[in-house]
Design an enzyme around this catalytic site. Structure first.
Site, short mmCIF file in Angstrom:
data_model
loop_
_atom_site.label_atom_id
_atom_site.label_comp_id
_atom_site.label_asym_id
_atom_site.label_seq_id
_atom_site.Cartn_x
_atom_site.Cartn_y
_atom_site.Cartn_z
CB CYS A 163 -1.37 -6.35 3.34
SG CYS A 163 -1.81 -5.38 4.80
CG HIS A 164 -3.27 -1.10 0.20
ND1 HIS A 164 -2.70 -0.68 -0.99
CD2 HIS A 164 -4.02 -0.05 0.64
CE1 HIS A 164 -3.08 0.56 -1.26
NE2 HIS A 164 -3.89 0.97 -0.28
#
Length: 244
Positions: free
Chosen positions: A140-141
Site C-alpha cells: 500500500c503506501h
C-alpha cells in the site's frame, strides 16, 4: 534467510517466509513479500535492479487509484503482472489526526472497516496469491495498515500462530523513523500532527484479531463467511506457500 530487504527508497520491504504453520510446515522464503509503495522505485536504477533480482512476477497494489495517480506505480517490465485492488473505501488523513487519538483502538477499528468494505478486493487478492506460482509482492503506501491486514489474513489462513502474525505486523516499527522522515520531505509545507504516524504497536493487530474472533469465531470464520474463502482456496494457499 534475511527477512528485511534493503532498498534506497523502500523502507518496509520484507519477506514473509519462515513462519511456522500449525501443521509443522513453514512459509516458503522468496515467494511472498510485503512492502511500502513500489512507486518509489521509479527513477531508482539500483533499487529497480534489486527488485528485479528477486524474480517477482506479480504485484498487488492495495492503494486508491488517486494515490497511484499522485505517487506512481511499480515501473512495468516484461513479465510483471500488476493488479490494483483498492481494499479501503473510506479515506482518511492519518498524518492530520489529533495527538489525542490513541492508535491501537482507532486503527483496529479502521482495519475492521476495511475488512468489511473491501471483501471483493480481499477475496480477489487471496485468489491471486493462491493461483500465482512465482514470487509475489503486495503493498500500500507505508506497507503497514492495508498491507498488514492482507499479510495477517494470508498468514492466518496458512495456519501461522497469532503471536507470529502480531510480531510480523509490529516489524514496521523498524521503518517508522524513515517513513516519518519521508513524509516531511514529501510535504514540507504541511504539519504532521499525529505522533503515532508510521507506528505499528502490536496492540493494534491484537485488538483487530480479537474483534474478528468475537464476531466470527476466528479469522478463518471471517474469511469463510465474508470472503467466501472455502477449503479449496485455503488448501491452494497452503500448497503454494508452505514447504512440502
Amino acid at each position: 534467510m534475511k527477512r528485511h530487504i534493503a532498498f534506497e527508497r523502500l523502507h518496509n520491504f520484507r519477506d514473509l517466509g519462515g513462519y511456522r504453520a500449525a501443521d509443522g510446515r513453514t512459509v516458503r522464503w522468496g515467494r511472498l513479500y510485503r512492502s511500502d509503495s513500489l512507486g518509489k522505485l521509479s527513477g531508482q536504477d539500483e533499487d529497480q535492479d534489486r527488485f528485479r533480482a528477486l524474480g517477482i512476477r506479480t504485484v498487488i497494489d492495495l492503494r486508491y487509484p488517486w494515490e497511484i495517480e499522485r505517487s506512481g506505480r511499480v515501473p512495468p517490465h516484461h513479465g510483471l503482472a500488476y493488479h490494483n485492488l483498492s481494499v479501503e473505501h473510506r479515506p482518511y488523513d492519518q498524518a492530520g489526526l489529533g495527538p489525542d487519538v490513541e492508535p491501537a483502538r482507532f486503527l483496529a477499528d479502521k482495519y475492521g472497516e476495511v475488512a468489511h468494505d473491501g471483501v471483493k478486493e480481499l477475496r480477489r487478492a487471496l485468489e491471486i496469491v493462491a493461483d500465482d506460482t512465482g514470487p509475489l509482492v503486495f503493498h500500500c503506501h507505508s506497507g503497514k495498515d492495508r498491507t498488514g491486514l492482507l499479510a495477517m489474513l494470508v498468514l492466518a489462513l496458512l495456519g501461522v500462530h497469532e503471536d507470529d502474525i502480531v510480531a510480523d505486523f509490529a516489524l514496521t516499527e523498524l521503518a517508522t523513523a524513515r517513513l516519518v522522515a519521508e513524509w516531511h520531505t514529501n510535504y514540507p509545507d504541511l504539519t504532521l500532527t499525529w505522533p503515532a504516524y508510521g507506528r505499528a504497536p502490536a496492540e493494534i493487530m491484537r485488538l483487530f484479531l480479537a474483534d474478528l474472533t468475537t464476531r466470527y469465531g476466528s479469522v478463518h470464520g471471517y474469511a469463510a463467511e465474508r470472503l467466501g474463502a472455502d477449503e479449496d482456496l485455503v488448501t491452494a494457499l497452503r500448497e503454494r506457500l508452505l514447504q512440502p
